[in-house]
Every structure is written in C-alpha cells, then in structure tokens.
Design an enzyme around this catalytic site. Structure first.
Site, PDB file in Angstrom:
ATOM      1  N   SER A 124       0.834  -1.215   0.000  1.00 57.24           N
ATOM      2  CA  SER A 124       0.000   0.000   0.000  1.00 57.24           C
ATOM      3  C   SER A 124       0.868   1.264   0.000  1.00 57.24           C
ATOM      4  O   SER A 124       0.498   2.274  -0.617  1.00 57.24           O
ATOM      5  CB  SER A 124      -0.994   0.003   1.170  1.00 57.24           C
ATOM      6  OG  SER A 124      -0.349   0.231   2.393  1.00 57.24           O
ATOM      7  N   ASN A 125       2.022   1.222   0.653  1.00 59.14           N
ATOM      8  CA  ASN A 125       2.914   2.386   0.576  1.00 59.14           C
ATOM      9  C   ASN A 125       3.490   2.545  -0.830  1.00 59.14           C
ATOM     10  O   ASN A 125       3.624   3.661  -1.329  1.00 59.14           O
ATOM     11  CB  ASN A 125       4.040   2.258   1.614  1.00 59.14           C
ATOM     12  CG  ASN A 125       3.588   2.710   2.986  1.00 59.14           C
ATOM     13  OD1 ASN A 125       3.401   3.899   3.223  1.00 59.14           O
ATOM     14  ND2 ASN A 125       3.377   1.763   3.889  1.00 59.14           N
ATOM     15  N   MET A 174      10.637  -6.709   4.268  1.00 56.74           N
ATOM     16  CA  MET A 174      10.930  -7.332   5.557  1.00 56.74           C
ATOM     17  C   MET A 174      12.174  -8.220   5.465  1.00 56.74           C
ATOM     18  O   MET A 174      12.115  -9.421   5.694  1.00 56.74           O
ATOM     19  CB  MET A 174       9.711  -8.131   6.042  1.00 56.74           C
ATOM     20  CG  MET A 174       8.430  -7.332   6.056  1.00 56.74           C
ATOM     21  SD  MET A 174       8.555  -5.774   6.978  1.00 56.74           S
ATOM     22  CE  MET A 174       8.165  -6.356   8.621  1.00 56.74           C
ATOM     23  N   ASN A 212      13.467   4.267   4.045  1.00 56.28           N
ATOM     24  CA  ASN A 212      12.575   3.229   4.569  1.00 56.28           C
ATOM     25  C   ASN A 212      11.454   3.881   5.361  1.00 56.28           C
ATOM     26  O   ASN A 212      11.646   4.936   5.959  1.00 56.28           O
ATOM     27  CB  ASN A 212      13.377   2.302   5.507  1.00 56.28           C
ATOM     28  CG  ASN A 212      12.521   1.226   6.142  1.00 56.28           C
ATOM     29  OD1 ASN A 212      11.771   0.539   5.451  1.00 56.28           O
ATOM     30  ND2 ASN A 212      12.617   1.068   7.456  1.00 56.28           N
ATOM     31  N   HIS A 223       8.962   3.146   8.584  1.00 57.97           N
ATOM     32  CA  HIS A 223       8.846   2.276   9.763  1.00 57.97           C
ATOM     33  C   HIS A 223       7.610   2.711  10.554  1.00 57.97           C
ATOM     34  O   HIS A 223       7.412   3.905  10.776  1.00 57.97           O
ATOM     35  CB  HIS A 223      10.103   2.395  10.624  1.00 57.97           C
ATOM     36  CG  HIS A 223      10.070   1.492  11.812  1.00 57.97           C
ATOM     37  ND1 HIS A 223      10.282   0.131  11.719  1.00 57.97           N
ATOM     38  CD2 HIS A 223       9.825   1.730  13.125  1.00 57.97           C
ATOM     39  CE1 HIS A 223      10.176  -0.418  12.908  1.00 57.97           C
ATOM     40  NE2 HIS A 223       9.900   0.536  13.786  1.00 57.97           N
ATOM     41  N   GLY A 262      22.642   0.179  11.068  1.00 59.68           N
ATOM     42  CA  GLY A 262      21.856  -0.202  12.247  1.00 59.68           C
ATOM     43  C   GLY A 262      20.374  -0.295  11.905  1.00 59.68           C
ATOM     44  O   GLY A 262      19.836   0.598  11.258  1.00 59.68           O
ATOM     45  N   GLU A 293       0.866   6.876   6.961  1.00 56.41           N
ATOM     46  CA  GLU A 293       2.135   6.442   6.340  1.00 56.41           C
ATOM     47  C   GLU A 293       2.216   6.902   4.882  1.00 56.41           C
ATOM     48  O   GLU A 293       3.265   7.350   4.406  1.00 56.41           O
ATOM     49  CB  GLU A 293       2.261   4.911   6.385  1.00 56.41           C
ATOM     50  CG  GLU A 293       2.588   4.360   7.760  1.00 56.41           C
ATOM     51  CD  GLU A 293       2.909   2.865   7.730  1.00 56.41           C
ATOM     52  OE1 GLU A 293       3.532   2.398   6.764  1.00 56.41           O
ATOM     53  OE2 GLU A 293       2.517   2.173   8.683  1.00 56.41           O
TER      54      GLU A 293
HETATM   55  C1  GAR Z   1       3.837  -0.757   6.674  1.00 54.96           C
HETATM   56  O1  GAR Z   1       3.083  -0.514   7.826  1.00 54.96           O
HETATM   57  C2  GAR Z   1       5.295  -0.405   6.901  1.00 54.96           C
HETATM   58  O2  GAR Z   1       5.458   0.716   7.722  1.00 54.96           O
HETATM   59  C3  GAR Z   1       5.785  -1.655   7.592  1.00 54.96           C
HETATM   60  O3  GAR Z   1       5.190  -2.705   6.885  1.00 54.96           O
HETATM   61  C4  GAR Z   1       3.915  -2.265   6.384  1.00 54.96           C
HETATM   62  C5  GAR Z   1       3.856  -2.558   4.918  1.00 54.96           C
HETATM   63  O4  GAR Z   1       2.590  -2.281   4.400  1.00 54.96           O
HETATM   64  N1  GAR Z   1       7.208  -1.731   7.554  1.00 54.96           N
HETATM   65  C6  GAR Z   1       7.943  -2.285   8.512  1.00 54.96           C
HETATM   66  O5  GAR Z   1       7.467  -2.801   9.493  1.00 54.96           O
HETATM   67  C7  GAR Z   1       9.443  -2.229   8.276  1.00 54.96           C
HETATM   68  N2  GAR Z   1      10.145  -2.554   9.455  1.00 54.96           N
HETATM   69  P1  GAR Z   1       2.384  -2.048   2.848  1.00 54.96           P
HETATM   70  O6  GAR Z   1       2.960  -3.293   2.159  1.00 54.96           O
HETATM   71  O7  GAR Z   1       0.899  -1.986   2.683  1.00 54.96           O
HETATM   72  O8  GAR Z   1       3.083  -0.796   2.458  1.00 54.96           O
END
Ligand code: GAR
Length: 207
Positions: free
Chosen positions: A19-20, A96, A113, A115, A149, A180
C-alpha cells in the site's frame, strides 16, 4: 506538456501488499513530483504489490530470496535489477528483509525506509503491540535514510497519531497506515528534490 522537472528514477522494494508502494506510484503521477517509480522488486513471489504495480504499468520483478543460496547472491540479483532499471533512489516499503552492510553502504544516502513507529521508539517488529505495551498516548510513523543499524538512520519525516482508549494493535496499525502513505510521499519528494540529504549521519534540510 512536460513540466520540465528532472524526475529521479526510483525503485520500490516490497514484501507484501504494497500500500505504501501504491501511494508512491500515485504521488509520482503528478507532473511536478520530483520522482518517478521505474521498478518494483519483491523478495516474495506472492507479494500482492507486484500485481498492483503491474496494473499501474510499472515493471515488477519477483526476486525471491529463498531461491538464492546466500544473502549475498540474493542481493547481487537485486542489485542487477536496480542497475537494469537505472534506479537512482531505493524506497523500502514493507521490505521485511535485513540487508548486508555492503548493500546498505552502496546505497547510502539514496535508500530510504518507512517504519511504523515514531523512531527511535519501537524498532523492529510488532511496533503497535510495543506502543500499546509501553502505554504511549501518541504513536506514528517515520521515514528515514537506511544505515547499517536496523531502524536507526537519520530521520526525514514523521507523523504522529493519537492512541485511543480501547485500541488494539489492529486498530492502531490502521490509524498509523492512514498517515504512512502521505508521509512517505512527502519524504521521497524531499529526498528526490535534494531538499533532504544525508550528511555526516544527519539529515540536512534546505528550502
Ligand atoms: C507498513 O506498515 C510499513 O510501515 C511496515 O510494513 C507495512 C507494509 O505495508 N514496515 C515495517 O514494518 C518495516 N520494518 P504495505 O505493504 O501496505 O506498504
């Protein structure tokens, strides 16, 4: 008519629904947006975002890490795809997978990124559970430059949302996700236009 703006070529790395990624694709449609999404790469063949990217006319590649003998071999394949796409900026959007120091170093200052927490709080996984367990009254999301990190790089943009009585991890996750998308599009615009640059371990902003 061309806006005359020099758009930076951006690749988006995903692992899931994307979705992002979709938010970035939609933002980048605006003529005056300083980036174009030229490729989407997933480390999972069944990532839903691959199909979504294709329906938007964007080249989408599955490069499943399980099909490679090592992290190094997988990252070499991802690097080849980024090179083929002539990517100038990499956006991690729910990707991930931890990256090697070599890969991160190669993209320093050019890889960002999102988060789902207000960093430096709640690094790692299960950020919404972590926020509820800690009892914070505000939570949110962060876009940052990627450094060695985990979830530690210089911050580019953040948006806070309230934690409401009765929230579960799911209701809180939805509220964070709803901010987001705009936050990521805003942060990528800052980086692609050169208004946010990573320098000496900090984000330096200019108008
Ligand atoms: C989002 O909430 C993003 O912030 C998170 O995974 C989701 C992906 O959603 N990212 C992390 O946790 C990274 N450590 P999306 O596939 O719908 O964009």
């Amino acid at each position: 008519m061309s806006s005359g703006i020099q758009k930076k070529r951006v690749a988006v790395l995903i692992s899931g629904r994307g979705s992002n990624m979709t938010a970035l694709i939609e933002a980048a449609r605006a003529a005056d947006y300083p980036a174009e999404i030229v490729a989407v790469i997933a480390n999972k063949a069944d990532a839903g975002g691959l199909e979504t990217a294709r329906t938007h006319g964007i080249a989408a590649h599955a490069i499943p890490h399980r099909e490679y003998p090592s992290k190094q071999a997988h990252e070499a394949a991802v690097s080849d795809a980024l090179r083929a796409a002539k990517a100038e900026i990499v956006c991690l959007a729910g990707y991930m997978r931890l990256m090697s120091a070599e890969f991160v170093g190669a993209w320093e200052g050019r890889m960002i990124n999102i988060h789902p927490s207000l960093l430096p709080l709640f690094k790692g996984l299960h950020t919404h559970e972590q926020a509820l367990d800690a009892g914070v009254r505000v939570h949110g999301c962060t876009v940052h430059f990627v450094t060695a990190g985990m979830d530690e790089g210089p911050i580019i943009a953040q948006t806070a949302v309230p934690v409401l009585n009765g929230d579960t991890a799911d209701t809180l996750a939805l509220r964070v996700l709803s901010v987001e998308h705009e936050t990521y599009a805003r942060a990528l615009a800052l980086v692609a236009s050169g208004k946010a640059v990573m320098k000496d371990g900090r984000t330096v902003f200019s108008d």
